[in-house]
Design an enzyme around this catalytic site. Structure first.
Site, short mmCIF file in Angstrom:
data_model
loop_
_atom_site.label_atom_id
_atom_site.label_comp_id
_atom_site.label_asym_id
_atom_site.label_seq_id
_atom_site.Cartn_x
_atom_site.Cartn_y
_atom_site.Cartn_z
N GLY A 194 0.99 -1.19 -0.10
CA GLY A 194 0.04 0.01 -0.07
C GLY A 194 0.98 1.26 -0.05
O GLY A 194 2.04 1.21 -0.36
N GLY A 195 0.31 2.38 0.59
CA GLY A 195 0.85 3.48 0.46
C GLY A 195 2.01 3.63 1.48
O GLY A 195 2.03 3.05 2.52
N THR A 201 0.95 4.92 5.10
CA THR A 201 0.48 3.71 5.81
C THR A 201 1.38 2.82 6.40
O THR A 201 1.22 2.19 7.47
CB THR A 201 -0.45 3.09 4.83
OG1 THR A 201 -1.62 3.83 4.26
CG2 THR A 201 -1.57 2.29 5.72
N GLY A 202 2.39 2.45 5.31
CA GLY A 202 3.55 1.69 5.59
C GLY A 202 4.27 1.97 7.03
O GLY A 202 4.70 1.14 7.86
N GLU A 231 5.58 -3.45 0.68
CA GLU A 231 5.58 -3.21 -0.87
C GLU A 231 5.11 -1.67 -0.68
O GLU A 231 3.79 -1.43 -0.63
CB GLU A 231 4.99 -4.28 -1.56
CG GLU A 231 5.63 -5.61 -1.34
CD GLU A 231 6.80 -5.64 -1.89
OE1 GLU A 231 7.23 -4.75 -2.97
OE2 GLU A 231 7.66 -6.46 -2.05
N CYS A 282 2.17 0.51 -8.64
CA CYS A 282 3.22 1.17 -7.76
C CYS A 282 4.44 1.53 -8.51
O CYS A 282 5.21 2.35 -8.59
CB CYS A 282 3.42 0.16 -6.81
SG CYS A 282 3.60 -1.58 -7.28
P1 NAD Z 1 -3.24 2.47 1.40
O1 NAD Z 1 -2.24 2.42 2.25
O2 NAD Z 1 -4.28 3.48 1.83
O3 NAD Z 1 -3.94 1.05 1.73
C1 NAD Z 1 -3.68 -0.22 1.65
C2 NAD Z 1 -4.19 -1.06 2.63
O4 NAD Z 1 -3.99 -0.58 3.87
C3 NAD Z 1 -5.77 -1.30 2.65
O5 NAD Z 1 -6.00 -2.52 2.89
C4 NAD Z 1 -6.42 -0.35 3.56
O6 NAD Z 1 -7.40 -0.56 4.12
C5 NAD Z 1 -5.19 -0.45 4.79
N1 NAD Z 1 -4.71 0.51 5.65
C6 NAD Z 1 -5.32 2.07 5.48
N2 NAD Z 1 -5.01 2.44 6.83
C7 NAD Z 1 -4.48 1.38 7.73
C8 NAD Z 1 -3.66 1.68 9.15
N3 NAD Z 1 -3.69 2.62 9.69
N4 NAD Z 1 -3.31 0.32 9.36
C9 NAD Z 1 -3.27 -0.71 8.71
N5 NAD Z 1 -3.66 -0.79 7.44
C10 NAD Z 1 -4.41 0.28 6.81
O7 NAD Z 1 -2.83 2.40 0.00
P2 NAD Z 1 -3.91 2.65 -1.24
O8 NAD Z 1 -4.14 4.11 -1.59
O9 NAD Z 1 -5.15 1.71 -1.21
O10 NAD Z 1 -2.81 1.97 -2.31
C11 NAD Z 1 -2.00 2.71 -3.08
C12 NAD Z 1 -0.48 2.72 -2.79
O11 NAD Z 1 -0.19 1.40 -2.79
C13 NAD Z 1 0.34 3.38 -3.67
O12 NAD Z 1 1.13 4.31 -2.92
C14 NAD Z 1 0.92 2.23 -4.47
O13 NAD Z 1 2.26 2.65 -4.90
C15 NAD Z 1 1.07 1.29 -3.35
N6 NAD Z 1 1.30 -0.17 -3.91
C16 NAD Z 1 2.45 -0.69 -3.96
C17 NAD Z 1 2.97 -1.96 -4.40
C18 NAD Z 1 4.43 -2.43 -4.44
O14 NAD Z 1 4.28 -3.70 -4.60
N7 NAD Z 1 5.25 -1.80 -3.94
C19 NAD Z 1 1.85 -2.49 -5.19
C20 NAD Z 1 0.77 -1.90 -5.46
C21 NAD Z 1 0.18 -0.40 -4.69
#
Ligand code: NAD
Length: 492
Positions: free
Chosen positions: A229-230, A233-234, A251, A285
């Protein structure tokens, strides 16, 4: 007509959330509700984590032979393959991506289950020649309970990519897909159940990140968190996971450079520059979101690029003609559009696109035009920040050193490419890119056999390939005495 509520899967059973709440799932091409899903909360996550803990500690799953786990994973692959069309259609209806991309994604997920079914039966571990009549060996063991949290841009693949290696290595798992796109993960759990996975080994919680994801990243019964994810958040997850010293794979986001030298094959480089950013609506991503172009071919290249970008067919992913679908949600679309305005305000020049598409039925969905902006300065936010949509930012360079400096000039380090017909230069440049996924004279092809992940703030660890399998294992050394007698260390 009321829709049946889709359930979660905990401890081998399909269940509703304890609070009996639900949330709608939309088709981003039409804005219509296509499913109602049970909304899991913190208590549901705790229940699922306890089930996974019990399954790991008591069910014998961790001690199964690799062959048994491989048989189950191969059955999952077969079941997924039998329902490939259905999976592809649901991913397109839920995520918006063109059907040809969803079809590819399903094949990719099938391959992930087969790849890890095969890999877990292959030799692993090490032996050492050490002194003192000791036979030393190293074995790999499952980590325990894995908590997986994923995002919405590859709804099926993202979850298969975590489930397959985690289960192959003998872990148990609780997975939380993105709330925007849970549908194919629910279907995938039907396959896991049908394939005979024991109760509690894999659990699915549908619900918000702020509750379910937060619980997974903090709960002390979870041994490892695997997150996609983002970056923000990571970072939050990493902090939460630190309190109980969880193993972590992250990731995260990217802002990947695509460097094109003037001596590159012109049409090939234009073609891949488009593919790099506009495939999957730019919601990738590893998208090539920064085009770094050599001055000598700059104007000609941009003319051709813009001409072709304007011809990309944007529409409902279910239409065969469609080359680019809608963005995932209205709020994400607005965020992407606001970045375009921000860029213009910062002094970037809009070369094409930049608008929401509001005609021919597209007004109900979240469609925007393929967009290209020219940036004069690396400090602009549109150069530094991930937009995660069909928005390409172009920069100009004169020397090889300048190209590398621009390419490495963000906090991210996920992917990158170089286009040139000078073989030595290509290798020189690619080795200087601070990124985990790279290409020479192509963009995007990656394979389940190879490690996936980023440098810098694009993540920690690698998924896929042998690296991605090892990431779901602990390493144990075993020292065996070959002369069973007292040590003689103490005299009396
Ligand atoms: P996000 O971080 O908002 O959400 C990702 C997941 O995290 C969702 O399931 C969400 O419900 C959960 N989440 C949100 N807040 C949380 C918290 N406080 N604690 C635990 N979990 C939580 O990301 P997004 O906007 O849904 O996705 C887009 C991002 O993902 C982009 O930055 C993209 O680059 C990244 N991404 C990375 C890869 C990779 O392989 N590096 C692949 C796909 C997407």
């Amino acid at each position: 007509m009321s829709m049946p509520i889709k359930q979660m899967f905990i401890d081998g059973e399909w269940v509703y959330s304890q609070k009996q709440e639900t949330f709608p799932v939309l088709n981003p091409a039409t804005g219509e509700t296509i499913a109602i899903v049970t909304k899991g909360g913190r208590e549901d996550a705790q229940r699922a984590i306890s089930a996974a803990r019990r399954a790991f500690d008591e069910s014998g799953w961790a001690q199964t032979h690799a062959r048994q786990r491989a048989d189950i994973l191969n059955r999952v692959a077969d079941l997924l393959e039998q329902r490939a069309d259905e999976f592809a259609q649901v991913d397109t209806q839920n995520n918006g991506k063109p059907l040809r991309e969803s079809t590819y994604d399903v094949a990719d997920a099938v391959n992930q289950f087969r790849y890890y079914a095969g890999l877990c039966t292959k030799p692993n571990g090490q032996t050492y020649d050490v002194p003192d009549d000791i036979q030393a060996l190293v074995v790999r063991e499952p980590i325990g309970v894995v908590g997986a949290i994923t995002c919405w841009n590859y709804p099926l693949v993202m979850n298969a990519q975590k489930l397959a290696p985690a289960l192959a290595a003998g872990n148990t798992i609780v997975i939380k897909p993105a709330d925007l796109t849970p549908l194919t993960t629910i279907m995938l759990f039907e396959c896991l159940q049908e394939a005979g996975l024991p109760a509690g080994v894999a659990n699915l919680i549908t619900g918000p990140g702020s509750e379910v994801g937060d619980e997974i990243s903090r709960n002390e019964l979870v041994d490892k968190v695997a997150f996609t994810g983002g970056t923000d958040t990571g970072i939050a997850i990493m902090k939460n996971a630190a309190d109980t010293v969880k193993k972590l794979s992250l990731e995260l986001g990217g802002k990947s450079p695509n460097i094109v030298f003037a001596d590159a094959d012109f049409e090939t480089a234009v073609d891949y520059a488009l593919y790099a950013i506009f495939a999957n609506q730019g919601e990738v991503c590893s998208a090539g979101s920064r085009l770094i172009l050599e001055e000598a071919s700059y104007d000609r290249f941009l003319d051709r690029l813009v001409e072709r970008a304007q011809k990309i067919v944007v529409g409902n992913g279910m239409d065969e003609e469609t080359e680019m679908g809608p963005l995932i949600s209205e709020s994400h679309m607005n965020r992407v559009l606001s970045y375009v305005q921000l860029g213009i305000g910062e002094g970037a020049k809009l070369l094409c696109g930049g608008n929401r598409l509001m005609e021919n039925g597209l007004e109900k969905g979240f469609f925007i035009e393929p967009t290209i902006l020219e940036a004069t300065d690396s400090s602009l936010r549109i150069v530094q920040e991930e937009i995660f949509g069909p928005v390409l930012v172009v920069q100009k360079f004169q020397t090889e050193q300048e190209a590398i400096r621009l390419a490495n000039g963000t906090k991210f380090g996920l992917a990158g490419a170089v286009f040139t017909n000078d073989g030595a230069k290509a290798q020189r440049v690619i080795r200087k890119l601070r990124a985990g996924i790279t290409w020479i004279n192509t963009y995007h092809p990656t394979f389940n056999e190879a490690p996936w992940g980023g440098y810098k703030q694009s993540g920690i660890g690698r998924e896929l390939g042998t690296f991605g399998y090892e990431a779901y294992t602990e390493v144990k050394q075993i020292n065996i005495n070959l002369q069973v007698k007292p040590s003689g260390w103490f005299r009396n």
